[in-house]
Design a protein around this motif. Structure first.
Motif, PDB file in Angstrom:
ATOM      1  N   TYR A   1      34.327 -11.426  -7.026  1.00  0.00           N
ATOM      2  CA  TYR A   1      33.727 -10.477  -7.955  1.00  0.00           C
ATOM      3  C   TYR A   1      32.706 -11.145  -8.881  1.00  0.00           C
ATOM      4  O   TYR A   1      31.602 -10.652  -9.077  1.00  0.00           O
ATOM      5  CB  TYR A   1      34.861  -9.846  -8.771  1.00  0.00           C
ATOM      6  N   TRP A   2      33.088 -12.300  -9.450  1.00  0.00           N
ATOM      7  CA  TRP A   2      32.223 -12.959 -10.430  1.00  0.00           C
ATOM      8  C   TRP A   2      30.924 -13.440  -9.794  1.00  0.00           C
ATOM      9  O   TRP A   2      29.864 -13.448 -10.428  1.00  0.00           O
ATOM     10  CB  TRP A   2      32.958 -14.126 -11.090  1.00  0.00           C
ATOM     11  N   THR A   3      31.014 -13.839  -8.548  1.00  0.00           N
ATOM     12  CA  THR A   3      29.817 -14.291  -7.846  1.00  0.00           C
ATOM     13  C   THR A   3      28.877 -13.110  -7.597  1.00  0.00           C
ATOM     14  O   THR A   3      27.664 -13.201  -7.822  1.00  0.00           O
ATOM     15  CB  THR A   3      30.193 -14.975  -6.512  1.00  0.00           C
ATOM     16  N   VAL A   4      29.446 -12.002  -7.171  1.00  0.00           N
ATOM     17  CA  VAL A   4      28.636 -10.807  -6.931  1.00  0.00           C
ATOM     18  C   VAL A   4      27.973 -10.360  -8.242  1.00  0.00           C
ATOM     19  O   VAL A   4      26.781 -10.030  -8.271  1.00  0.00           O
ATOM     20  CB  VAL A   4      29.492  -9.674  -6.319  1.00  0.00           C
ATOM     21  N   MET A   5      28.745 -10.429  -9.329  1.00  0.00           N
ATOM     22  CA  MET A   5      28.174 -10.076 -10.642  1.00  0.00           C
ATOM     23  C   MET A   5      27.047 -11.039 -11.027  1.00  0.00           C
ATOM     24  O   MET A   5      26.053 -10.638 -11.631  1.00  0.00           O
ATOM     25  CB  MET A   5      29.276 -10.106 -11.719  1.00  0.00           C
ATOM     26  N   GLY A   6      27.226 -12.280 -10.663  1.00  0.00           N
ATOM     27  CA  GLY A   6      26.187 -13.290 -10.930  1.00  0.00           C
ATOM     28  C   GLY A   6      24.893 -12.957 -10.203  1.00  0.00           C
ATOM     29  O   GLY A   6      23.799 -13.090 -10.757  1.00  0.00           O
ATOM     30  N   ILE A   7      25.032 -12.497  -8.963  1.00  0.00           N
ATOM     31  CA  ILE A   7      23.846 -12.090  -8.190  1.00  0.00           C
ATOM     32  C   ILE A   7      23.161 -10.893  -8.876  1.00  0.00           C
ATOM     33  O   ILE A   7      21.936 -10.861  -9.030  1.00  0.00           O
ATOM     34  CB  ILE A   7      24.232 -11.711  -6.736  1.00  0.00           C
ATOM     35  N   TYR A   8      23.978  -9.938  -9.331  1.00  0.00           N
ATOM     36  CA  TYR A   8      23.408  -8.779 -10.037  1.00  0.00           C
ATOM     37  C   TYR A   8      22.622  -9.206 -11.269  1.00  0.00           C
ATOM     38  O   TYR A   8      21.543  -8.712 -11.557  1.00  0.00           O
ATOM     39  CB  TYR A   8      24.519  -7.806 -10.458  1.00  0.00           C
TER      40      TYR A   8
ATOM     41  N   TYR B   1      31.135 -22.237  -3.186  1.00  0.00           N
ATOM     42  CA  TYR B   1      32.457 -21.607  -3.096  1.00  0.00           C
ATOM     43  C   TYR B   1      33.233 -21.928  -4.356  1.00  0.00           C
ATOM     44  O   TYR B   1      33.172 -23.053  -4.854  1.00  0.00           O
ATOM     45  CB  TYR B   1      33.238 -22.149  -1.898  1.00  0.00           C
ATOM     46  N   VAL B   2      33.983 -20.959  -4.823  1.00  0.00           N
ATOM     47  CA  VAL B   2      34.807 -21.239  -5.999  1.00  0.00           C
ATOM     48  C   VAL B   2      36.251 -21.546  -5.618  1.00  0.00           C
ATOM     49  O   VAL B   2      37.047 -21.929  -6.451  1.00  0.00           O
ATOM     50  CB  VAL B   2      34.770 -20.097  -7.035  1.00  0.00           C
TER      51      VAL B   2
ATOM     52  N   VAL C   1      19.662 -20.822 -12.549  1.00  0.00           N
ATOM     53  CA  VAL C   1      21.058 -21.096 -12.232  1.00  0.00           C
ATOM     54  C   VAL C   1      21.911 -20.076 -12.976  1.00  0.00           C
ATOM     55  O   VAL C   1      21.582 -19.685 -14.098  1.00  0.00           O
ATOM     56  CB  VAL C   1      21.439 -22.554 -12.600  1.00  0.00           C
ATOM     57  N   GLU C   2      22.921 -19.594 -12.308  1.00  0.00           N
ATOM     58  CA  GLU C   2      23.825 -18.597 -12.908  1.00  0.00           C
ATOM     59  C   GLU C   2      25.212 -18.838 -12.301  1.00  0.00           C
ATOM     60  O   GLU C   2      25.398 -18.680 -11.096  1.00  0.00           O
ATOM     61  CB  GLU C   2      23.316 -17.194 -12.550  1.00  0.00           C
ATOM     62  N   ARG C   3      26.130 -19.304 -13.160  1.00  0.00           N
ATOM     63  CA  ARG C   3      27.483 -19.610 -12.667  1.00  0.00           C
ATOM     64  C   ARG C   3      27.448 -20.543 -11.459  1.00  0.00           C
ATOM     65  O   ARG C   3      26.997 -21.679 -11.578  1.00  0.00           O
ATOM     66  CB  ARG C   3      28.227 -18.319 -12.333  1.00  0.00           C
ATOM     67  N   ASN C   4      27.889 -20.057 -10.297  1.00  0.00           N
ATOM     68  CA  ASN C   4      27.918 -20.900  -9.090  1.00  0.00           C
ATOM     69  C   ASN C   4      26.728 -20.624  -8.172  1.00  0.00           C
ATOM     70  O   ASN C   4      26.794 -20.896  -6.978  1.00  0.00           O
ATOM     71  CB  ASN C   4      29.234 -20.692  -8.318  1.00  0.00           C
ATOM     72  N   ILE C   5      25.659 -20.054  -8.737  1.00  0.00           N
ATOM     73  CA  ILE C   5      24.499 -19.670  -7.933  1.00  0.00           C
ATOM     74  C   ILE C   5      23.252 -20.425  -8.387  1.00  0.00           C
ATOM     75  O   ILE C   5      22.873 -20.372  -9.554  1.00  0.00           O
ATOM     76  CB  ILE C   5      24.236 -18.149  -8.049  1.00  0.00           C
ATOM     77  N   LEU C   6      22.637 -21.110  -7.452  1.00  0.00           N
ATOM     78  CA  LEU C   6      21.427 -21.870  -7.738  1.00  0.00           C
ATOM     79  C   LEU C   6      20.271 -21.262  -6.938  1.00  0.00           C
ATOM     80  O   LEU C   6      20.363 -21.111  -5.722  1.00  0.00           O
ATOM     81  CB  LEU C   6      21.661 -23.331  -7.322  1.00  0.00           C
ATOM     82  N   VAL C   7      19.211 -20.884  -7.654  1.00  0.00           N
ATOM     83  CA  VAL C   7      18.054 -20.283  -6.985  1.00  0.00           C
ATOM     84  C   VAL C   7      16.894 -21.276  -7.012  1.00  0.00           C
ATOM     85  O   VAL C   7      16.562 -21.816  -8.060  1.00  0.00           O
ATOM     86  CB  VAL C   7      17.621 -18.970  -7.675  1.00  0.00           C
ATOM     87  N   MET C   8      16.320 -21.523  -5.847  1.00  0.00           N
ATOM     88  CA  MET C   8      15.229 -22.504  -5.758  1.00  0.00           C
ATOM     89  C   MET C   8      14.207 -22.088  -4.701  1.00  0.00           C
ATOM     90  O   MET C   8      14.415 -21.122  -3.969  1.00  0.00           O
ATOM     91  CB  MET C   8      15.811 -23.890  -5.426  1.00  0.00           C
ATOM     92  N   GLU C   9      13.158 -22.853  -4.655  1.00  0.00           N
ATOM     93  CA  GLU C   9      12.104 -22.656  -3.666  1.00  0.00           C
ATOM     94  C   GLU C   9      12.673 -22.792  -2.246  1.00  0.00           C
ATOM     95  O   GLU C   9      13.497 -23.664  -1.986  1.00  0.00           O
ATOM     96  CB  GLU C   9      11.046 -23.754  -3.908  1.00  0.00           C
ATOM     97  N   PHE C  10      12.252 -21.917  -1.366  1.00  0.00           N
ATOM     98  CA  PHE C  10      12.703 -21.975   0.028  1.00  0.00           C
ATOM     99  C   PHE C  10      11.810 -22.943   0.800  1.00  0.00           C
ATOM    100  O   PHE C  10      10.591 -22.799   0.818  1.00  0.00           O
ATOM    101  CB  PHE C  10      12.653 -20.585   0.661  1.00  0.00           C
ATOM    102  N   ILE C  11      12.426 -23.942   1.416  1.00  0.00           N
ATOM    103  CA  ILE C  11      11.670 -24.897   2.232  1.00  0.00           C
ATOM    104  C   ILE C  11      11.808 -24.476   3.687  1.00  0.00           C
ATOM    105  O   ILE C  11      12.900 -24.547   4.267  1.00  0.00           O
ATOM    106  CB  ILE C  11      12.200 -26.346   2.043  1.00  0.00           C
ATOM    107  N   GLY C  12      10.719 -23.986   4.264  1.00  0.00           N
ATOM    108  CA  GLY C  12      10.752 -23.473   5.623  1.00  0.00           C
ATOM    109  C   GLY C  12       9.830 -22.284   5.720  1.00  0.00           C
ATOM    110  O   GLY C  12       8.990 -22.056   4.836  1.00  0.00           O
ATOM    111  N   LYS C  13       9.992 -21.517   6.788  1.00  0.00           N
ATOM    112  CA  LYS C  13       9.072 -20.417   7.035  1.00  0.00           C
ATOM    113  C   LYS C  13       9.808 -19.240   7.660  1.00  0.00           C
ATOM    114  O   LYS C  13      10.676 -19.448   8.522  1.00  0.00           O
ATOM    115  CB  LYS C  13       7.977 -20.925   7.988  1.00  0.00           C
ATOM    116  N   ASP C  14       9.458 -18.037   7.242  1.00  0.00           N
ATOM    117  CA  ASP C  14      10.038 -16.810   7.807  1.00  0.00           C
ATOM    118  C   ASP C  14      11.559 -16.843   7.838  1.00  0.00           C
ATOM    119  O   ASP C  14      12.186 -16.405   8.809  1.00  0.00           O
ATOM    120  CB  ASP C  14       9.510 -16.582   9.235  1.00  0.00           C
TER     121      ASP C  14
END
Ligand SMILES: Nc1ncnc2c1ncn2[C@@H]1O[C@H](COP(=O)(O)OP(=O)(O)O)[C@@H](O)[C@H]1O
Ligand SMILES: [Mg+2]
Length: 248
Positions: free
Chosen positions: A24-31, A71-72, A129-142
């Motif tokens: 639940y907390w992870t999903v809330m973090g995404i929101y 993973y928590v 960064v939010e709780r256990n979620i790290l958002v960064m640049e995507f390395i790759g294509k499509d």
């Protein structure tokens, strides 16, 4: 492919993208990250390891994102790299449950990425960064991550070796960090043979009591890999001495 945007889609679909793996907390973090305008859409997972799963996502301006969710509950995590948190002055006095340790680990990776990025080391640009979620640049294509160094031999190994050495130098001397898990498994080979160092959760400050030991291991891993590719690397000691004398 399932696309999620908070306004248009229902909760159940986000759970579906997250494959029921996350709580639940992870999903809330995404929101929260969606409400803050960091993530616009979240696509499927592109990699799953022992400690985390990496998703392909899209930012508000259509830019590709890599969303690394730790993973928590993973028991393997406990015996693994969390030991590196002990001894890091930024995480002194850390108490409490496992979840908090994971949040601290995730925050540590974010901060390490930021330090490295600002010091000119090619790493994915950290966005949030939010709780256990790290958002960064995507390395790759499509939505396909660039291959790892382990999987794709650079066309000019001598050049790649000296570039990687320069990045270790910048990391140690400018960012004052030691990766501590550096090997051909944590270097991506992007288009045009651009090398990108990833997975900085283990990285420690140069002042960490074990920093020199980790630095030696990192350097030896890279030397071993490139000497197997036929590069005349010379002994790792020389480079280590250079780093230690300049960094001390
Ligand atoms: N910024 C990124 N962009 C694209 N793919 C990534 C990114 N970060 C990680 N990946 C993919 O996810 C995999 C696992 O990521 P990594 O950070 O090494 O975590 P771990 O090894 O702890 O599972 C990588 O091998 C790579 O394929
Ligand atoms: Mg890795």
């Amino acid at each position: 492919m399932v696309c999620v945007s908070e306004r248009l889609e229902k909760d159940s679909e986000l759970f579906e993208v997250l494959e029921g793996v996350f709580d639940y907390w992870t999903v809330m973090g995404i929101y929260r990250l969606m409400n803050k305008g960091v993530i616009a859409r979240l696509f499927g997972a592109v990699a799953s390891g022992k400690e985390a799963r990496v998703y392909w996502g899209e930012g508000p301006r259509g830019e590709d994102l890599a969303v690394k969710i730790f993973y928590v509950q993973a028991s393997s995590f406990k015996g693994g790299r969390l030991k590196y948190i002990a001894g890091d002055p930024r995480f002194e006095g850390l108490r409490g449950d496992f979840r908090k340790l994971v949040y601290a680990w995730c925050l540590k990776e974010y901060r390490n990425l930021k330090r490295a990025y600002e010091s000119g080391v090619p790493v994915p640009k950290p966005y949030a960064v939010e709780r256990n979620i790290l958002v960064m640049e995507f390395i790759g294509k499509d939505g396909v991550p660039a291959p790892l160094l382990k999987e794709k031999k650079p066309s000019d190994p001598v050049k790649a070796f000296s570039e990687l050495k320069e990045y270790i130098r910048r990391l140690y001397l400018r960012a004052k960090l030691v990766h501590a898990d550096l090997s051909e498994y944590n270097v991506m080979v992007d288009e045009g043979d651009r090398l990108v160092i990833i997975d900085l959760g283990s990285a420690v400050l140069a002042s960490h009591p074990m920093a020199q030991e980790f630095l030696r291991k990192d350097v030896e891993n890279i030397y071993r890999f490139f000497s197997r590719l036929g590069v005349d690397t010379g002994p790792p000691e020389e480079f280590l001495e250079e780093l230690l004398s300049r960094g001390g």
